[in-house]
Scaffold this active site. Structure first.
Site, PDB file in Angstrom:
ATOM      1  N   HIS A 119       0.883  -1.159   0.030  1.00  0.00           N
ATOM      2  CA  HIS A 119      -0.168   0.104   0.044  1.00  0.00           C
ATOM      3  C   HIS A 119       0.794   1.156   0.055  1.00  0.00           C
ATOM      4  O   HIS A 119       1.468   1.606   1.092  1.00  0.00           O
ATOM      5  CB  HIS A 119      -1.027  -0.022   1.058  1.00  0.00           C
ATOM      6  CG  HIS A 119      -2.048  -1.084   1.132  1.00  0.00           C
ATOM      7  ND1 HIS A 119      -2.571  -2.005   2.380  1.00  0.00           N
ATOM      8  CD2 HIS A 119      -2.738  -1.766   0.218  1.00  0.00           C
ATOM      9  CE1 HIS A 119      -3.275  -2.714   1.801  1.00  0.00           C
ATOM     10  NE2 HIS A 119      -3.389  -2.735   0.670  1.00  0.00           N
TER      11      HIS A 119
ATOM     12  N   GLU B  37       1.215   3.821   2.754  1.00  0.00           N
ATOM     13  CA  GLU B  37       1.913   3.751   4.188  1.00  0.00           C
ATOM     14  C   GLU B  37       3.469   3.730   4.191  1.00  0.00           C
ATOM     15  O   GLU B  37       4.093   2.610   4.431  1.00  0.00           O
ATOM     16  CB  GLU B  37       1.485   2.205   4.466  1.00  0.00           C
ATOM     17  CG  GLU B  37      -0.136   2.158   4.519  1.00  0.00           C
ATOM     18  CD  GLU B  37      -0.842   0.714   4.394  1.00  0.00           C
ATOM     19  OE1 GLU B  37      -2.251   0.793   4.350  1.00  0.00           O
ATOM     20  OE2 GLU B  37      -0.203  -0.198   4.455  1.00  0.00           O
TER      21      GLU B  37
ATOM     22  N   HIS C  47       2.695  -3.051   7.023  1.00  0.00           N
ATOM     23  CA  HIS C  47       1.918  -2.261   6.775  1.00  0.00           C
ATOM     24  C   HIS C  47       1.838  -0.954   7.640  1.00  0.00           C
ATOM     25  O   HIS C  47       2.265  -1.093   8.862  1.00  0.00           O
ATOM     26  CB  HIS C  47       0.557  -2.695   6.650  1.00  0.00           C
ATOM     27  CG  HIS C  47       0.226  -3.816   5.551  1.00  0.00           C
ATOM     28  ND1 HIS C  47      -0.667  -3.467   4.510  1.00  0.00           N
ATOM     29  CD2 HIS C  47       0.738  -4.810   5.338  1.00  0.00           C
ATOM     30  CE1 HIS C  47      -0.746  -4.245   3.662  1.00  0.00           C
ATOM     31  NE2 HIS C  47       0.414  -5.356   4.144  1.00  0.00           N
TER      32      HIS C  47
ATOM     33  N   GLU D 290       1.076  -4.113  11.542  1.00  0.00           N
ATOM     34  CA  GLU D 290       0.595  -2.933  11.109  1.00  0.00           C
ATOM     35  C   GLU D 290       1.051  -1.886  12.127  1.00  0.00           C
ATOM     36  O   GLU D 290       1.374  -2.066  13.392  1.00  0.00           O
ATOM     37  CB  GLU D 290      -1.171  -2.874  11.671  1.00  0.00           C
ATOM     38  CG  GLU D 290      -1.769  -3.942  10.412  1.00  0.00           C
ATOM     39  CD  GLU D 290      -2.085  -3.094   9.240  1.00  0.00           C
ATOM     40  OE1 GLU D 290      -1.791  -2.100   8.979  1.00  0.00           O
ATOM     41  OE2 GLU D 290      -2.889  -3.978   8.479  1.00  0.00           O
TER      42      GLU D 290
HETATM   43 ZN   LIG Z   1      -1.671  -1.744   4.423  1.00  0.00          ZN
END
Ligand SMILES: [Zn+2]
Length: 697
Positions: free
Chosen positions: A383, A386, A479, A571
């Site tokens: 992504h 990010e 992420h 994350e």
């Molecule tokens: Zn992500």
């Protein structure tokens, strides 16, 4: 690190016999440490340890790569991506509901007095001097916008050359040039790597509405932002409203601030990227989207400290593709680190950029020993918005290629396969979530297309082959999270009712009973990480549920298709931690880098031949996750599938009749339990609510 070096290394001669480990590198076997990283003349070519050796080519470091869109982009000033103020804690700001009310009143006032609004376009990134106006139209007017995915795919496949060209311009003429010194109009710019401002509209003298460009080939995903303003005046407060945000939740609600970089402050005071902005507020506005929902506004006010300054504003610390290239070149130029890491080109992206694959290990060992090492796969930045994921990746790479004893142990015992940027095209274009094809690449892992999703296709193929040839111990996908605090993990917990016939791999017993082990295996690594990074990582926030919406993510596909128990998404909040010693401070670059380092360092605890710590952790987890009917059933089923043992190295995977019958019985019971319609509906509604609430990146 809680476990000290002494403990890890003590009795090194016994626990870490020099030079090898009987051709096996199991977490339960002895770890080894060699005398030196020095590469002898007979050393392997690194390509032998990489699954893909796509023809390597010389890339000029420092160029931003290809946008693939036809719109020109220039390079960020070199100081931008690597300049950080000396690390000090930056607390989140206090928030109050009154602020939201004030902002909404301000908007209402504006609507009721439209004559007072300037309403002047002062920037349009697609219509700037030097930009190809609407370049997609020059390609095939009738095909834009793409009506469906098939058309998009066909076009990309039929005309890759025309469609995917990119431009690199060193300097670009600004959209607006102030007429004279008394002209105080702000000059906006975002046609640089990772920039994504589409339009700026002046609404009052010092207030501007901004519209972010949606991800390429999509209509949405606006969240990341990166642009600059210049022609400032000292002591003037500028109010900036980004009016087309789409998420309903944001960390700006709870006091997160954007980050800014002032060129003059950097030159005069050495103050680089830092959190700033007051009256930062995120709220739903009255602009309706096509789907009937409303957009959200992120508003912030900055006080300019200098005349004629250029201020960069971003959602998180930028980390561009060219910055990654510079970093890897730096590793390759470093006499010490270069012998510990090798770069290859995994594949080319749609825009023609290189997707790098890095291998970190001690190459100075006998080929058989190298072949027997277990592999660890780390990926990141699927992504593109990010960027904190890239900072964690950088921390991991710095640690792994460094001089510490822990790093040496890791290199001596494992092979790290690292894809630091899975979506270079998205990063270059300033996307938040998607690739150039307008696809969320973390939702295509079940069936990635070689042409449309090459980075995922080749990474998945590599993991599959590594698992077959060497065994993959752990997979981590890095992420950033835009709505939750802390750093946390998503893992994969198997339901007893799961009928899919996949083979367990990864970590064997750890000395605890099989029944217990099945329900806590995937939680051991996160627990150890919490132990090692208590001020950033939250085990409590980690989740091990496999939701329907996540079935096609890297984590779930690697778990299900390759049987990797230790398949994780890491994350990191864009904001900061809500627990620990630094609660409610913003995360800084050092925090992200430190987290990446802790992630790889924790592998040592995870695989420590002295299992005292693991046993303690297992006992704690067993208390926290007591045996349920489901976990007991699963344990029996898995034991049967694996021939009575937990060791994944057994190749027998056939599901026997017993377990199949058990499944059928359970299915039958479940179906019976589901029969009454009245109960089914609310449960379904709740499930979808929960799913939506916890929908992560
Ligand atoms: Zn992500």
């Amino acid at each position: 690190m809680v476990v000290n070096n002494e403990n890890r290394y003590s009795g090194g001669a016994k626990r870490f016999p020099e030079g090898g480990m009987d051709g096996v590198c199991s977490p339960l076997s002895h770890l080894s440490i060699s005398k030196s990283d020095k590469q002898p003349a007979s050393v392997h070519s690194p390509a032998e340890y990489c699954s893909y050796n796509v023809k390597s080519e010389t890339v000029t470091p420092g160029l931003p790569g290809r946008s693939g869109t036809g719109y020109p982009i220039c390079l960020c000033p070199p100081s931008l991506t690597r300049s950080f103020s000396p690390h000090k804690r930056e607390p989140m700001v206090d928030t109050n509901d009154q602020l939201v009310r004030d902002m909404m009143m301000h908007d209402a006032e504006r609507m009721s007095h439209p004559d007072a609004v300037v309403n002047r376009l002062v920037y349009d990134s697609h219509d700037c001097p030097g930009s190809n106006s609407q370049p997609w139209r020059t390609f095939k007017p009738e095909a834009w916008p793409f009506k469906n995915m098939k058309m998009k795919r066909d076009l990309l496949e039929q005309h890759p050359g025309e469609m995917l060209m990119g431009f690199v311009n060193k300097t670009l003429q600004p959209w607006y040039v102030p007429e004279n010194d008394s002209d105080r109009t702000l000059v906006f710019e975002s046609r640089f790597e990772s920039g994504n401002l589409r339009r700026a509209i002046q609404v009052y003298n010092t207030e501007y509405d901004l519209i972010l460009r949606p991800d390429i080939n999509t209509r949405g995903h606006t969240q990341w932002f990166f642009f600059s303003i210049s022609n400032t005046r000292k002591n003037v407060h500028y109010k900036i409203n980004i009016i087309n945000m789409q998420k309903d939740e944001s960390l700006y609600h709870i006091g997160m601030q954007p980050i800014i970089y002032s060129e003059k402050a950097a030159a005069a005071e050495g103050r680089h990227w830092h959190r700033s902005g007051h009256n930062v507020c995120y709220y739903q506005n009255n602009i309706k989207r096509k789907n009937g929902k409303f957009y959200y506004t992120l508003t912030m006010t900055f006080e300019a400290k200098h005349d004629n300054d250029t201020i960069y504003v971003a959602h998180c610390y930028p980390y561009t593709y060219s910055e990654l290239q510079k970093y890897i070149y730096g590793l390759e130029a470093d006499p010490k680190r270069s012998i510990r890491v090798k770069r290859e080109i995994l594949c080319k992206t749609l825009a023609g950029n290189n997707c790098d694959l890095l291998t970190v290990t001690n190459f100075n060992l006998h080929p058989q020993i190298l072949d027997s090492r277990k592999h660890i796969v780390i990926t990141g930045r699927v992504h593109p918005g990010e960027s904190n994921a890239s900072w964690m990746m950088r921390g991991a790479l710095e640690f792994l290629t460094g001089d510490s004893l822990e790093a040496k142990l890791l290199r001596d015992n494992f092979v790290f396969k690292i894809v630091p940027m899975l979506n270079p095209d998205g990063v270059i274009n300033g996307n938040y979530r998607c690739s150039l094809a307008g696809v969320d690449l973390n939702r295509v892992w079940h069936y990635p297309s070689k042409k449309l999703h090459p980075t995922i296709f080749y990474t998945k193929e590599m993991i599959g082959r590594l698992q077959e040839d060497h065994k993959v111990l752990l997979m981590g996908d890095f992420h950033g999270h835009s709505r939750k605090c802390n750093v946390f993990m998503y893992g994969c917990e198997r339901k007893a009712t799961d009928n899919s016939n996949f083979k367990i791999s990864g970590i064997p017993g750890f000395g605890v009973t099989d029944t217990m082990n099945f329900r806590i295996q995937e939680k051991i690594f996160p627990w150890l990480l919490k132990r090692n990074a208590p001020d950033a990582f939250s085990f409590a926030m980690s989740s091990f549920k496999v939701q329907k919406s996540k079935e096609n993510t890297a984590r779930v596909v690697c778990w299900r298709e390759f049987g990797l128990i230790n398949s994780f998404t890491l994350e990191a909040s864009f904001g900061g931690p809500s627990e620990g010693a630094n609660a409610w401070d913003h995360f800084g670059v050092k925090d992200f880098e430190g987290m990446g380092a802790k992630f790889v360092e924790t592998i040592l605890d995870f695989c420590n031949p002295d299992t005292t710590l693991i046993r303690e952790v297992c006992l704690t987890l067993e208390e926290q996750y007591p045996v349920s009917k489901h976990s007991a059933a699963l344990a029996m089923k898995m034991a049967a599938m694996n021939g009575g043992g937990t060791d994944s190295d057994d190749s027998g995977t056939d599901s026997d009749l017993d377990s199949g019958d058990e499944d059928k019985q359970q299915e039958g019971k479940k179906a019976a339990a589901r029969k009454p319609q009245a109960k089914k509906k609310p449960r379904k509604r709740r499930a979808s609510l929960v799913e939506r609430q916890s929908q992560a990146k």
